[in-house]
Design a protein around this motif. Structure first.
Motif, short mmCIF file in Angstrom:
data_model
loop_
_atom_site.label_atom_id
_atom_site.label_comp_id
_atom_site.label_asym_id
_atom_site.label_seq_id
_atom_site.Cartn_x
_atom_site.Cartn_y
_atom_site.Cartn_z
N THR A 1 0.92 -1.14 0.15
CA THR A 1 0.13 0.10 0.02
C THR A 1 0.81 1.09 0.11
O THR A 1 0.71 2.22 -0.85
N LEU A 2 1.87 1.22 0.88
CA LEU A 2 2.85 2.48 1.02
C LEU A 2 3.42 2.57 -0.33
O LEU A 2 3.61 3.88 -0.74
N LEU A 3 4.18 1.63 -0.96
CA LEU A 3 4.64 1.72 -2.23
C LEU A 3 3.89 2.57 -3.49
O LEU A 3 4.32 2.80 -4.48
N ARG A 4 2.57 2.14 -3.28
CA ARG A 4 1.60 2.59 -4.34
C ARG A 4 1.41 4.24 -4.20
O ARG A 4 1.20 4.97 -5.28
N LEU A 5 2.12 4.54 -3.10
CA LEU A 5 1.91 6.14 -2.92
C LEU A 5 3.25 6.75 -3.01
O LEU A 5 3.37 8.08 -3.11
N VAL A 6 4.42 6.20 -3.41
CA VAL A 6 5.59 6.67 -3.51
C VAL A 6 5.70 6.87 -5.01
O VAL A 6 5.45 6.14 -5.93
N ALA A 7 6.40 7.87 -5.33
CA ALA A 7 6.84 8.20 -6.89
C ALA A 7 7.86 7.08 -7.51
O ALA A 7 8.29 6.52 -6.65
N ASP A 8 7.78 7.05 -8.68
CA ASP A 8 8.46 6.01 -9.40
C ASP A 8 9.86 5.76 -9.09
O ASP A 8 10.34 4.87 -8.80
N ARG A 9 10.56 7.13 -9.14
CA ARG A 9 11.97 7.13 -8.98
C ARG A 9 12.26 6.54 -7.60
O ARG A 9 13.27 5.95 -7.28
N GLU A 10 11.72 7.23 -6.37
CA GLU A 10 11.75 6.45 -5.16
C GLU A 10 11.27 5.34 -4.98
O GLU A 10 12.18 4.37 -4.14
N ARG A 11 10.47 4.68 -5.79
CA ARG A 11 10.05 3.38 -5.57
C ARG A 11 11.10 2.52 -6.09
O ARG A 11 11.51 1.31 -5.49
N ALA A 12 11.88 2.94 -7.28
CA ALA A 12 12.95 2.08 -7.85
C ALA A 12 14.17 2.10 -7.21
O ALA A 12 14.76 0.99 -6.76
N ALA A 13 14.43 3.10 -6.21
CA ALA A 13 15.43 3.19 -5.35
C ALA A 13 15.29 2.25 -4.12
O ALA A 13 16.01 1.47 -3.59
N ILE A 14 13.96 2.04 -3.71
CA ILE A 14 13.56 1.10 -2.74
C ILE A 14 13.91 -0.30 -3.09
O ILE A 14 14.34 -1.09 -2.41
N PHE A 15 13.51 -0.63 -4.46
CA PHE A 15 13.44 -2.01 -5.13
C PHE A 15 14.96 -2.52 -5.01
O PHE A 15 15.23 -3.34 -4.88
N ASN A 16 15.84 -1.44 -5.30
CA ASN A 16 17.39 -1.64 -5.51
C ASN A 16 17.73 -1.96 -3.88
O ASN A 16 18.69 -2.93 -4.09
#
Length: 177
Positions: A1-16
């Motif tokens: 749920t939280l990751l749906r609210l995060v911008a794509d760039r920040e989400r990619a950094a989290i996934f890394n």
């Protein structure tokens, strides 16, 4: 749920920063619309081939410390669902017995595209703590637990209300929890 609210760039950094398997699973769940079974399913479930024995399933169950299991699932070629075996059945039969010989073939899987509201009233929830989830071609993709079903329904109810900016921080914190 939280990751749906995060911008794509920040989400990619989290996934890394996440382990590859976890990042892949979360990425896949984000591809589904929020109120669907696929968005809330877990990709790893207790699924065994038709050639597997009771001893194999018991070893797996004993190692599980985080997953609440009531059944293990039997899958055939192409991960097609064959049936389910209750944990109680596993302890009553010989360890060398094939799972396919003691399975209950009446279990009906959930579609990954089904809406949570549609599947919440299914009678299978009275027996199973987790139901298998299948894709378009009928192969098992994962499972949906009763706990995740409730979380998804609660999330759906909460997001159906208009967003109150004063509660956004609280909602983010609750989603993180």
């Amino acid at each position: 749920t939280l990751l749906r609210l995060v911008a794509d760039r920040e989400r990619a950094a989290i996934f890394n920063e996440l382990p590859t398997r976890v990042a892949r699973e979360v990425t896949r769940s984000l591809e589904y619309p929020k109120g669907t079974v696929g968005a809330w399913m877990e990709s790893s479930i207790a699924a065994f081939r038709t050639s597997s024995r009771v001893a194999d399933a018991l070893r797996y169950v004993r190692r599980q410390q985080t997953q609440s299991l009531s059944h293990v699932f039997v899958v055939g070629p192409g991960r097609q669902l064959q049936g389910a075996v209750a944990l109680a059945s596993l302890i009553r039969v010989e360890p060398n017995t094939r799972l396919v010989d003691i399975q209950d073939a009446s279990v009906v899987p959930l579609s990954n595209r089904a809406r949570l509201r549609e599947v919440s009233a299914r009678e299978e929830w009275d027996v199973f703590t987790r139901l298998p989830v299948i894709g378009r071609k009928g192969h098992v993709l994962g499972g949906l637990s009763r706990v995740d079903l409730r979380r998804g329904l609660t999330d759906e109810r909460n997001t159906a209300r208009p967003l109150d900016e004063s509660k956004t921080g609280s909602r983010l914190f609750n989603a993180w929890l």
